[in-house]
Design a protein around this motif. Structure first.
Motif: not given
Length: 114
Positions: A11, A34, A48-49, A52, A55, A71-72, A74-75, A78
């Motif tokens: 994460a 977030a 949240f973690q 993430l 995901r 990455y973002y 997925h962020w 999430a």
């Protein structure tokens, strides 16, 4: 309260020389949303973690040829997951709003006279 950002692990946000790295403006906005919503107690950072990590794990377990790593993305997914799971906003509402915003002409929100 500031969200504790993992320095290592699945994460952990992308960094360069210890600084967060954003390739596009929307990435920093998603990051800020977030953190702000977490600080407003809309959800907890562990929630949240977990979303993430889930995901990222789904992406890693079923990669497709056309799926590139982001990455973002997925962020943002999430963030949608925790907001939907907590009843703050549904995934359908997010999709509908994104589609509406995506149909506006380029520069719609910007006055180019200044």
């Amino acid at each position: 309260m500031t969200a504790p950002l993992d320095i290592e692990g699945p994460a952990a946000p992308p960094r360069s020389n210890g600084e967060l790295v954003f390739a596009e403006p929307w990435e920093s906005r998603a990051f800020g949303m977030a953190v702000t919503l977490c600080e407003a107690n809309v959800f907890t950072w562990p929630q949240f973690q977990a979303a993430l990590i889930a995901r990222i794990a789904r992406w890693e377990s079923a990669p497709t040829e056309d799926a590139h790593w982001s990455y973002y993305h997925h962020w943002l997914g999430a963030l949608e997951d925790v907001l939907d799971g907590g009843g703050s906003v549904s995934a359908v509402e997010v999709t509908t709003r994104a589609r509406t915003l995506g149909q506006r002409p380029i520069g719609y929100d910007h006055d180019h006279r200044h």
